[in-house]
Scaffold this motif. Structure first.
Motif, mmCIF file in Angstrom:
data_model
loop_
_atom_site.group_PDB
_atom_site.id
_atom_site.type_symbol
_atom_site.label_atom_id
_atom_site.label_comp_id
_atom_site.label_asym_id
_atom_site.label_seq_id
_atom_site.Cartn_x
_atom_site.Cartn_y
_atom_site.Cartn_z
ATOM 1 N N UNK A 1 0.826 -1.217 0.000
ATOM 2 C CA UNK A 1 0.000 0.000 0.000
ATOM 3 C C UNK A 1 0.858 1.264 0.000
ATOM 4 N N UNK A 2 1.906 1.228 -0.812
ATOM 5 C CA UNK A 2 2.737 2.406 -1.019
ATOM 6 C C UNK A 2 3.845 2.613 -0.006
ATOM 7 N N UNK B 1 7.459 -15.300 -3.560
ATOM 8 C CA UNK B 1 6.029 -15.202 -3.257
ATOM 9 C C UNK B 1 5.469 -16.613 -3.198
ATOM 10 N N UNK B 2 4.839 -16.943 -2.053
ATOM 11 C CA UNK B 2 4.373 -18.302 -1.803
ATOM 12 C C UNK B 2 2.861 -18.332 -1.633
ATOM 13 N N UNK B 3 2.240 -19.418 -2.065
ATOM 14 C CA UNK B 3 0.801 -19.589 -1.866
ATOM 15 C C UNK B 3 0.472 -19.975 -0.436
ATOM 16 N N UNK B 4 1.472 -20.307 0.364
ATOM 17 C CA UNK B 4 1.225 -20.610 1.769
ATOM 18 C C UNK B 4 0.756 -19.348 2.480
ATOM 19 N N UNK B 5 -0.310 -19.472 3.253
ATOM 20 C CA UNK B 5 -0.991 -18.297 3.781
ATOM 21 C C UNK B 5 -0.397 -17.769 5.084
ATOM 22 N N UNK B 6 0.398 -18.570 5.774
ATOM 23 C CA UNK B 6 0.878 -18.155 7.081
ATOM 24 C C UNK B 6 2.403 -18.257 7.147
ATOM 25 N N UNK B 7 2.993 -17.451 8.012
ATOM 26 C CA UNK B 7 4.442 -17.449 8.172
ATOM 27 C C UNK B 7 4.927 -18.798 8.695
ATOM 28 N N UNK B 8 4.255 -19.328 9.712
ATOM 29 C CA UNK B 8 4.571 -20.663 10.220
ATOM 30 C C UNK B 8 6.028 -20.825 10.603
ATOM 31 N N UNK C 1 -0.779 -11.963 -5.970
ATOM 32 C CA UNK C 1 -1.281 -13.130 -5.239
ATOM 33 C C UNK C 1 -1.857 -12.689 -3.888
ATOM 34 N N UNK C 2 -3.072 -13.100 -3.602
ATOM 35 C CA UNK C 2 -3.711 -12.849 -2.300
ATOM 36 C C UNK C 2 -4.743 -13.946 -2.041
ATOM 37 N N UNK C 3 -4.718 -14.568 -0.878
ATOM 38 C CA UNK C 3 -3.718 -14.414 0.176
ATOM 39 C C UNK C 3 -2.466 -15.228 -0.119
ATOM 40 N N UNK D 1 2.979 -11.286 5.174
ATOM 41 C CA UNK D 1 1.711 -11.915 4.823
ATOM 42 C C UNK D 1 0.975 -11.034 3.819
ATOM 43 N N UNK D 2 0.443 -11.661 2.757
ATOM 44 C CA UNK D 2 -0.319 -10.951 1.732
ATOM 45 C C UNK D 2 -1.804 -11.083 2.043
ATOM 46 N N UNK D 3 -2.422 -9.965 2.327
ATOM 47 C CA UNK D 3 -3.818 -9.955 2.749
ATOM 48 C C UNK D 3 -4.712 -9.401 1.652
ATOM 49 N N UNK D 4 -6.005 -9.756 1.646
ATOM 50 C CA UNK D 4 -6.926 -9.242 0.631
ATOM 51 C C UNK D 4 -6.958 -7.715 0.607
ATOM 52 N N UNK D 5 -7.115 -7.182 -0.611
ATOM 53 C CA UNK D 5 -7.258 -5.741 -0.853
ATOM 54 C C UNK D 5 -5.971 -4.939 -0.669
ATOM 55 N N UNK D 6 -4.857 -5.610 -0.422
ATOM 56 C CA UNK D 6 -3.591 -4.894 -0.365
ATOM 57 C C UNK D 6 -3.020 -4.711 -1.770
#
Length: 325
Positions: free
Chosen positions: A172-173, A185-192, A280-282, A294-299
């Protein structure tokens, strides 16, 4: 006062890739032995002071005892290092206290966080981590001599160092974080567990370096186009989650003892300053092998390659120059 900083990460070389791959374990005893050699090398150059990041393991104590009375040794006034932010804080404090050069013990991840605080202070990275593209397998004595040569002014930054690049991640800038070697960039949703070892989860990747003799995610790029530390451009890769008609298959050592076939959908040269969107989101972004963002929706997220990364001491070049002085 000619000063060499020492940042040794006691946690480096001990992550989950010892279980899912065959990463070596670098014991604290071995790190302490490396530091004994580093200290000896620094003292031999006539440098006046060594600044040390404190840690729970006391990695620098044997080395300090070896050179007691030969050089001024000080510990940075800070909480004992127990998280990655401590290395950034230590590097920043060393810069403010006049360090001319900083020796690091760790992998790509350790050097990434050190570089955040070091600014223009050159780094001498010694490989003791898992993915070791940024740090080299440098003998500790030579690392100490090289650092001392910079600190005492026998050699200049322009003579002895090479400028690294980095990948800046913007959300977001606003600049969120950066990577010195690879941003995946990974499709895994969490840092884990942070570490990335399953190439099937890769969506895309940004590389500042892609060297054929390296190991880790950046080795994938070297099968397409080798890129050195001081080459002007980087590399952007898009992956296929599954085999597609237009996929290019490369085989690369993506972790110690782990060689994988990777399906590449597309790739292109990454030029300094050019923005590339991350669509990619998420998901998550791994920086130098460890998931951090973490890549979140609408970012709105994008990456930019920056040519003003940390200065890195070229130890072979430094030793060659010293032999003629």
């Amino acid at each position: 006062m000619s000063t060499v900083g020492i940042i040794a990460n006691p946690a480096a070389g001990k992550d989950i890739r010892r279980l899912v791959a065959h990463g070596r374990v670098v014991s604290n005893q071995e790190k302490a032995n490396i530091l004994r050699r580093v200290f000896a090398g620094v003292v031999s150059t006539g440098a006046e002071r060594i600044l040390v990041m404190p840690d729970h393991s006391g990695l620098a104590r044997p080395a300090s005892s070896d050179v007691e009375g030969q050089i001024n040794i000080e510990y940075v006034d800070m909480a004992v290092a127990d998280h990655q932010g401590a290395s950034t804080n230590a590097a920043r404090a060393m810069k403010e206290q006049g360090a001319d050069c900083i020796v690091t013990l760790g992998g790509d991840g350790t050097n990434r966080v050190v570089a955040k605080g070091a600014g223009e202070v050159p780094l001498v990275p010694i490989s003791t981590g898992t993915n070791n593209v940024f740090p080299a397998n440098t003998e500790g004595t030579l690392a100490g001599i090289s650092a001392g040569a910079l600190a005492t002014g026998v050699l200049t930054v322009e003579e002895a160092c090479r400028r690294s690049k980095r990948i800046d991640i913007f959300v977001d800038g606003e600049r969120r974080d950066d990577a010195l070697v690879d941003a995946a960039v990974s499709t895994q949703m969490f840092v884990g567990a942070r570490a990335v070892w399953d190439t099937k989860t890769l969506h895309s990747m940004f590389l500042t370096r892609a060297e054929p003799a390296s190991i880790g995610l950046s080795s994938i790029g070297s099968r397409i186009m080798p890129i050195a530390i001081d080459d002007e451009n980087g590399l952007y890769i898009r992956f296929n989650g599954r085999k597609g008609k237009n996929a290019t298959t490369v085989r690369a050592p993506i972790a110690p003892g782990m060689v994988s076939d990777v399906e590449i959908k597309d790739w292109k040269i990454m030029e300094p300053g050019k923005k590339i969107d991350i669509d990619l989101q998420p998901g998550t972004i791994a920086l130098d092998g460890e998931r951090e963002v973490e890549l979140l929706p609408n970012q709105k997220v994008h990456a930019v390659m920056n040519s003003d990364g940390p200065w890195v001491v070229d130890v072979p070049t430094t030793m060659t120059l010293l032999s003629t002085r």
